[in-house]
Design an enzyme around this catalytic site. Sequence first.
Site, PDB file in Angstrom:
ATOM      1  CB  CYS A 242     -15.539  54.450  -5.695  1.00  0.00           C
ATOM      2  SG  CYS A 242     -16.155  55.633  -6.918  1.00  0.00           S
ATOM      3  CB  SER A 243     -13.247  52.917  -0.968  1.00  0.00           C
ATOM      4  OG  SER A 243     -12.191  52.796  -1.892  1.00  0.00           O
TER       5      SER A 243
END
Length: 156
Positions: A47-48
Amino acid sequence: MTTRLAPGDTAPDFTLPTADGGQLTLSSLRGQHVIVYFYPAAMTPGCSTQACDFRDSLETLQSQNYAVVGVSPDPVDKLAAFAAHDGLTYPLVSDVDKQVLTAWGAFGEKKLYGKTVTGVIRSTVVVDPDGTVLLAQYNVKATGHVAKLRRDLGID
């Protein structure tokens, strides 16, 4: 089976709390294209990667009249920490009850390491300036997705 959005559908409107303590209503962004992306959990590696790819492409996307909104089931305080940690300057919204995720087809059964589980389906939906779905992509990969999306949209 989760109902997914398709091009030509009307994008379901929503109002959700944002990482900066405000609220965002999708229909308030009419008049521009909106990239709404759904991700499972802030502060995780995939997600980062995806969030930072959107951050790094934001200037180019905005120059072509595209706004970006990230949606996850994380609480607002976790989204605020995520935004601060990764320097994310576009809105992150919290859908803790998963109603928006479900309405947009981004929550349901998925395969995870060969097992069927229920959770957030990493997805991206592009909404046109009138609120109609232009593009809907489900089960996208975190790495390389923004570059592929830009190619799909014809944005250099």
